[in-house]
Design a protein around this motif. Structure first.
Motif, mmCIF file in Angstrom:
data_model
loop_
_atom_site.group_PDB
_atom_site.id
_atom_site.type_symbol
_atom_site.label_atom_id
_atom_site.label_comp_id
_atom_site.label_asym_id
_atom_site.label_seq_id
_atom_site.Cartn_x
_atom_site.Cartn_y
_atom_site.Cartn_z
ATOM 1 N N LEU A 54 -2.641 -27.721 -38.354
ATOM 2 C CA LEU A 54 -2.543 -26.590 -39.279
ATOM 3 C C LEU A 54 -2.528 -27.070 -40.729
ATOM 4 O O LEU A 54 -3.169 -26.481 -41.605
ATOM 5 C CB LEU A 54 -1.284 -25.786 -38.980
ATOM 6 C CG LEU A 54 -1.225 -25.101 -37.607
ATOM 7 C CD1 LEU A 54 0.177 -24.569 -37.345
ATOM 8 C CD2 LEU A 54 -2.243 -23.970 -37.529
ATOM 9 N N ALA A 68 1.884 -20.037 -40.982
ATOM 10 C CA ALA A 68 1.959 -20.708 -39.679
ATOM 11 C C ALA A 68 2.909 -21.900 -39.732
ATOM 12 O O ALA A 68 3.764 -22.070 -38.853
ATOM 13 C CB ALA A 68 0.569 -21.161 -39.244
ATOM 14 N N LEU A 105 4.539 -16.561 -33.109
ATOM 15 C CA LEU A 105 3.473 -17.519 -33.387
ATOM 16 C C LEU A 105 2.245 -17.238 -32.527
ATOM 17 O O LEU A 105 1.113 -17.219 -33.028
ATOM 18 C CB LEU A 105 3.976 -18.945 -33.109
ATOM 19 C CG LEU A 105 4.590 -19.720 -34.276
ATOM 20 C CD1 LEU A 105 5.248 -20.990 -33.770
ATOM 21 C CD2 LEU A 105 3.544 -20.057 -35.329
ATOM 22 N N PHE A 109 -1.327 -16.326 -34.014
ATOM 23 C CA PHE A 109 -2.428 -17.259 -33.784
ATOM 24 C C PHE A 109 -3.637 -16.518 -33.214
ATOM 25 O O PHE A 109 -4.781 -16.753 -33.629
ATOM 26 C CB PHE A 109 -1.986 -18.362 -32.818
ATOM 27 C CG PHE A 109 -1.190 -19.472 -33.461
ATOM 28 C CD1 PHE A 109 -0.723 -19.348 -34.765
ATOM 29 C CD2 PHE A 109 -0.907 -20.639 -32.773
ATOM 30 C CE1 PHE A 109 0.011 -20.354 -35.363
ATOM 31 C CE2 PHE A 109 -0.174 -21.660 -33.354
ATOM 32 C CZ PHE A 109 0.286 -21.513 -34.654
ATOM 33 N N LEU A 126 -6.082 -23.471 -34.769
ATOM 34 C CA LEU A 126 -5.424 -22.453 -33.950
ATOM 35 C C LEU A 126 -5.804 -22.609 -32.481
ATOM 36 O O LEU A 126 -4.957 -22.469 -31.588
ATOM 37 C CB LEU A 126 -5.802 -21.057 -34.453
ATOM 38 C CG LEU A 126 -5.336 -20.701 -35.871
ATOM 39 C CD1 LEU A 126 -5.982 -19.397 -36.321
ATOM 40 C CD2 LEU A 126 -3.816 -20.607 -35.951
#
Length: 241
Positions: A54, A68, A105, A109, A126
């Motif tokens: 990420l 994220a 999350l 995502f 992702l």
């Protein structure tokens, strides 16, 4: 503990772990797939690797990356709380605090991925996490499983540095010897033992040791006996006025 193989194929880990029945914590390297398939090993994923992907995609999608990474850091905040508690209490904390973060999350995502082209750098980051989501959530169902494999990564960096310094192990037997010595020195570090002191006593006493005595020379056991010996010596040495 270290093992030595001549290549990165799955046969080495598969043989080494042939009788192992618990959790294998590793990154997403495909070589481990054949190790866990068809046996009783549970594969756990590494959040440090997922977070790194990420961060690497931050320039391509800074807003997504910021949100994220902040959520992943929330998972690590729970781990700091759970660092010195029992396995049962750590599991309770994870299920109470980490599980909702994981749910959020996963939802985000999936949403973010739908907004991006498949080859987008952030979409690939992702996908890396989503493709191994089942392994990334294992730590939330087992309080003994770490959230990442950073401990192993740090130990491997020492091996890689030494490999650059020494270049070659000579032959497979030399590689096996290096793996054994690395296992002992790393264990010494984890138990706050001076490796030089440990190896000095080990090599002096090993030729006369019986096979039944060998477990007592493992670093953690040696540390216990060493403390007892020092306490005995301190009790027998007369004090000087």
């Amino acid at each position: 503990m270290f093992d030595f193989t001549l290549n990165r194929g799955r046969d080495g880990p598969k043989y080494f772990l042939k009788d192992y029945k618990r959790v294998l914590l590793a990154d997403a390297y495909g070589g481990y797939n054949g190790v866990v398939v068809g046996n009783e090993i549970t594969r756990a994923g590494c959040w440090a690797h997922a977070k790194r992907k990420l961060i690497e995609a931050e320039k391509a999608a800074p807003e997504i990356a910021a949100e994220a990474v902040a959520l992943v850091r929330s998972l690590y905040a729970v781990e700091r709380q759970a660092k010195d508690v029992s396995v049962a209490e750590r599991l309770r904390l994870r299920q109470h605090q980490s599980a909702p973060i994981l749910g959020k999350l996963h939802e985000k995502f999936l949403t973010w991925k739908e907004q991006l082209l498949p080859k987008h750098l952030m979409a690939e980051a992702l996908s890396y996490a989503l493709n191994q989501w089942a392994t990334l959530t294992v730590f939330c169902s087992n309080g003994a499983v770490p959230i990442d494999n950073n401990v192993s990564e740090r130990e491997m960096k020492r091996i890689v540095l030494n490999r650059k310094n020494s270049l070659f192990v000579g032959n497979p037997r030399g590689g096996q010897t290096a793996a054994i010595l690395a296992s002992l020195t790393s264990t010494c570090r984890r138990h706050d033992i001076d490796p030089q002191l440990y190896f000095t006593q080990l090599f002096v006493n090993l030729p006369q040791a019986k096979m039944s005595d060998l477990p007592a020379w493992l670093p953690d056991q040696w540390k216990l006996h060493q403390a007892e010996r020092l306490a005995t010596l301190e009790g027998t040495v007369p004090s000087v006025p």
